[in-house]
Design a protein around this motif. Structure first.
Motif, mmCIF file in Angstrom:
data_model
loop_
_atom_site.group_PDB
_atom_site.id
_atom_site.type_symbol
_atom_site.label_atom_id
_atom_site.label_comp_id
_atom_site.label_asym_id
_atom_site.label_seq_id
_atom_site.Cartn_x
_atom_site.Cartn_y
_atom_site.Cartn_z
ATOM 1 N N ILE A 92 0.869 -1.190 0.000
ATOM 2 C CA ILE A 92 0.000 0.000 0.000
ATOM 3 C C ILE A 92 0.901 1.233 0.000
ATOM 4 O O ILE A 92 1.596 1.498 0.978
ATOM 5 N N SER A 102 -6.463 6.037 8.121
ATOM 6 C CA SER A 102 -6.809 4.888 7.280
ATOM 7 C C SER A 102 -8.177 4.343 7.686
ATOM 8 O O SER A 102 -8.499 4.270 8.871
ATOM 9 N N TRP A 104 -10.236 0.899 6.851
ATOM 10 C CA TRP A 104 -9.886 -0.335 6.156
ATOM 11 C C TRP A 104 -10.794 -1.538 6.374
ATOM 12 O O TRP A 104 -10.589 -2.572 5.755
ATOM 13 N N GLU A 138 -7.982 7.864 3.917
ATOM 14 C CA GLU A 138 -7.870 7.000 2.761
ATOM 15 C C GLU A 138 -8.317 5.581 3.088
ATOM 16 O O GLU A 138 -8.282 5.156 4.243
ATOM 17 N N TYR A 140 -8.592 1.352 1.197
ATOM 18 C CA TYR A 140 -7.890 0.452 0.279
ATOM 19 C C TYR A 140 -8.843 -0.639 -0.216
ATOM 20 O O TYR A 140 -8.602 -1.831 -0.019
ATOM 21 N N THR A 173 -2.378 -0.070 -5.906
ATOM 22 C CA THR A 173 -1.600 -0.724 -4.855
ATOM 23 C C THR A 173 -1.051 -2.040 -5.406
ATOM 24 O O THR A 173 -1.435 -2.474 -6.495
ATOM 25 N N ARG A 182 -6.679 -4.009 -5.335
ATOM 26 C CA ARG A 182 -7.089 -2.985 -4.381
ATOM 27 C C ARG A 182 -6.503 -1.646 -4.822
ATOM 28 O O ARG A 182 -5.387 -1.589 -5.347
ATOM 29 N N LEU A 184 -5.997 2.655 -3.830
ATOM 30 C CA LEU A 184 -5.949 3.613 -2.724
ATOM 31 C C LEU A 184 -6.903 4.758 -3.053
ATOM 32 O O LEU A 184 -6.732 5.458 -4.051
#
Length: 199
Positions: A92, A102, A104, A138, A140, A173, A182, A184
């Protein structure tokens, strides 16, 4: 239907959403990205639950919880990236030096899915990160192009889910999940508005 999203400070609610069915198990509790891999592998049974209970009392806690009539129905892991394993993840990328948060992992309890809870969770996580002074947030997710994702792998979210909340693709990523790449996705929290689109 009103969904309220709050910081994950109540351990029992977190355990309801992401705790393993078998209390002696050494999986889940959404720890794999939150703590180092060595500690994550070593924690088993009640020690794992105790670690999550400790995280719930830290500031900030390990995520947010969605409630429907005070019933915990959804979970999202959100935290400053520097305090997660994403700070060291070679798959990542770091696209800049911003102190980003993050986002996730998503989990919606069976029986409450397809009611907009994932959208409420992402909006609530964004609002919480902004409230705590994050400059950007962000995620992912998988870029599945509308194709079906294995439910056990869907915890990272989809690109479409993040786009519905105003995130934009910032980078590819090196990570692949369930056969899907995936990406970002990034949202600048300096912006004055975000999408509140619900599905």
């Amino acid at each position: 239907m009103t969904i309220e999203v709050r910081p994950a400070t109540v351990f029992d609610d977190v355990a309801t959403l992401v705790g393993p069915k078998n209390p002696s198990s050494n999986v889940c509790f959404c720890l794999s990205y939150r703590i180092g891999s060595k500690e994550n592998v070593a924690l088993k049974g009640s020690a794992r639950a105790d670690r999550v209970r400790e995280l719930c009392h830290q500031d900030p806690p390990p995520g947010v919880v969605a409630y429907l009539d005070d019933e915990p129905v959804g979970w999202a892991a959100v935290h400053p990236r520097r305090e997660t394993s994403f700070a060291r993840n070679r798959l990542i990328p770091h696209i800049d030096d911003l102190d980003v948060w993050s986002l996730w992992c998503f989990r919606v309890r069976p029986g409450y899915r397809k009611q907009g809870i994932s959208h409420a969770l992402i909006d609530g996580a964004v609002a919480y990160a902004r409230e705590r002074g994050a400059s950007a947030i962000e995620g992912y997710p998988v870029d599945n192009g509308g194709e079906k994702v294995n439910p056990t792998m869907a915890y990272v979210g989809t690109r479409a889910l993040f786009e519905s909340a105003g995130f934009v693709k910032a980078a590819d990523t090196g990570s692949v999940l369930d056969g899907f790449p995936r990406v970002l996705m990034r949202l600048d929290l300096g912006a004055s508005t975000t999408s509140s689109k619900k599905a």
